[in-house]
Enzyme design. Structure first.
Site, PDB file in Angstrom:
ATOM      1  N   LEU A  19       0.812  -1.209   0.000  1.00 17.57           N
ATOM      2  CA  LEU A  19       0.000   0.000   0.000  1.00 17.57           C
ATOM      3  C   LEU A  19       0.850   1.266   0.000  1.00 17.57           C
ATOM      4  CD1 LEU A  19      -2.759  -1.101   2.531  1.00 17.57           C
ATOM      5  CD2 LEU A  19      -3.177  -0.397   0.171  1.00 17.57           C
ATOM      6  N   ILE A  84      10.873   5.011  12.077  1.00 14.72           N
ATOM      7  CA  ILE A  84       9.944   6.076  12.483  1.00 14.72           C
ATOM      8  C   ILE A  84       9.285   5.805  13.840  1.00 14.72           C
ATOM      9  CG2 ILE A  84       9.513   7.091  10.247  1.00 14.72           C
ATOM     10  CD1 ILE A  84       7.166   4.462  11.670  1.00 14.72           C
ATOM     11  N   ASN A 110       1.744   4.754   7.337  1.00 14.63           N
ATOM     12  CA  ASN A 110       1.346   3.479   6.745  1.00 14.63           C
ATOM     13  C   ASN A 110       2.177   2.292   7.233  1.00 14.63           C
ATOM     14  OD1 ASN A 110       0.230   1.740   4.344  1.00 14.63           O
ATOM     15  ND2 ASN A 110       2.457   1.706   4.081  1.00 14.63           N
ATOM     16  N   TYR A 181      -2.452  -6.672  16.815  1.00 20.14           N
ATOM     17  CA  TYR A 181      -2.690  -5.851  15.632  1.00 20.14           C
ATOM     18  C   TYR A 181      -4.027  -5.111  15.733  1.00 20.14           C
ATOM     19  CZ  TYR A 181      -3.374  -4.867  10.608  1.00 20.14           C
ATOM     20  OH  TYR A 181      -3.615  -4.280   9.391  1.00 20.14           O
ATOM     21  N   LYS A 185      -4.491  -1.070  15.837  1.00 14.63           N
ATOM     22  CA  LYS A 185      -5.254  -0.386  14.793  1.00 14.63           C
ATOM     23  C   LYS A 185      -6.461   0.352  15.372  1.00 14.63           C
ATOM     24  CE  LYS A 185      -2.862  -1.277  11.101  1.00 14.63           C
ATOM     25  NZ  LYS A 185      -2.134  -0.171  10.427  1.00 14.63           N
ATOM     26  N   THR A 215      -1.521  -7.462   0.049  1.00 13.96           N
ATOM     27  CA  THR A 215      -0.181  -7.006   0.409  1.00 13.96           C
ATOM     28  C   THR A 215       0.568  -8.158   1.067  1.00 13.96           C
ATOM     29  OG1 THR A 215      -0.730  -6.290   2.671  1.00 13.96           O
ATOM     30  CG2 THR A 215      -1.148  -4.713   0.881  1.00 13.96           C
TER      31      THR A 215
END
Length: 311
Positions: A19, A84, A110, A181, A185, A215
């Protein structure tokens, strides 16, 4: 190149593949100059590249390859290999945009990876690693970008700034085997709402997407249903999600902030989160029995929640 992002400088994290790569290419095709961030790690976050110093890197690794694609098409881009999810890496990411292009207009968060386990088998390290890259990896770049935009606004140069965060259907509904996860999210949605409210005064709009596409993170789970078709429209191509991201990252999205969108194939959905449903007020303290009886009545009036993925 010209398009709806002409003249804008866009940072995309985790943009070496999937993505993120699709977003970076789409922004460049619409005239943006792009900072392509990617640490070059494996699907589970295992190190496989990246710049230890967290600075701008040359054409090496996934980020450099995307930069080459953008330049070959006539666009402008620079690669960044920093982590990051560290203060140093996030700060250098924002600095890369400012030092290379003199401005920053859009941040697309992302980057991410998976450490899937059922809860009883989920190690603390797997929990921490996923929280770190998804949640902290959203927070730190956002914090450093927001500090720059706030300074610009206070100096009388209010920006037309945009942030697009990446949540997931797992964060909205839950997903079996993905407790870490899903929690990360869901946290990104909360962060998005707070950031949209806090940063509006500085000219910053903040939204989130919950994409569904083929992905590295999804191909093992949906190997059969997500295979590319022999011909016709490939509904699971990552490139299908990018047009919405580009629009949200452009000046054309004025007035749209604090929203979550689901994007899959040719479908865009405005997601509507927690809202007050059926309610009862006794005006005094309930007994446990009364609370239970009343709650069952309210549940009978309420809508049925969406199913958890994999349940």
């Amino acid at each position: 190149m010209s398009g709806i992002c002409e003249g804008r400088v866009v940072v995309v994290t985790g943009a070496g593949r999937g993505l993120g790569r699709a977003h970076a290419l789409a922004f460049a095709a619409e005239g943006a100059r792009v900072v392509v961030n990617d640490l070059g790690v494996g699907l589970d976050g295992t190190r496989g590249g990246g710049s230890p110093a967290g600075q701008v890197v040359e054409e090496s690794g996934p980020a450099g390859q995307v930069v080459e694609e953008i330049r070959a098409a006539g666009g402008e881009a620079v690669a960044h290999g920093g982590d990051i999810a560290t203060t140093e890496g996030a700060a250098s990411l924002i600095a890369a945009a400012l030092e290379t292009y003199g401005r920053l207009d859009t941040l697309v968060n992302n980057a991410g990876f998976l450490r899937d386990r059922m809860l009883v088998n989920l190690d603390e390290d797997d929990w921490d690693a996923v929280m770190r890259v998804h949640l902290k990896g959203h927070f730190l770049p956002l914090r450093h970008a927001a500090a720059h935009w706030r300074a610009q606004a206070k100096a009388g140069r209010t920006p037309v700034a945009r942030v697009v965060n990446t949540s997931s259907g797992a964060g909205l509904l839950g997903s079996v085997g993905q407790g870490n996860y899903s929690a990360a999210k869901a946290g990104i949605v909360g962060l998005t709402l707070v950031a949209a409210a806090e940063l509006a005064r500085y000219g910053v709009q903040v939204n989130a997407i919950a994409p569904a596409a083929r992905t590295r993170m999804t191909e093992r789970t949906f190997a059969e249903t997500m295979a590319a078709p022999a011909g016709g429209f490939d509904a699971m191509a990552p490139e299908n999600v990018s047009p919405l991201v580009v629009w949200l990252g452009s000046a054309a999205s004025t007035g749209v902030t604090g929203r979550v969108f689901e994007a899959e194939g040719g479908r865009i959905t405005v997601m509507e989160g927690w809202r007050p449903g059926p309610s009862a007020d006794k005006g005094a303290r309930w007994t446990p029995t009364e609370a239970g009886e009343t709650t069952r009545k309210l549940l009978a009036e309420a809508g049925v929640p969406g199913a958890v993925y994999g349940a």
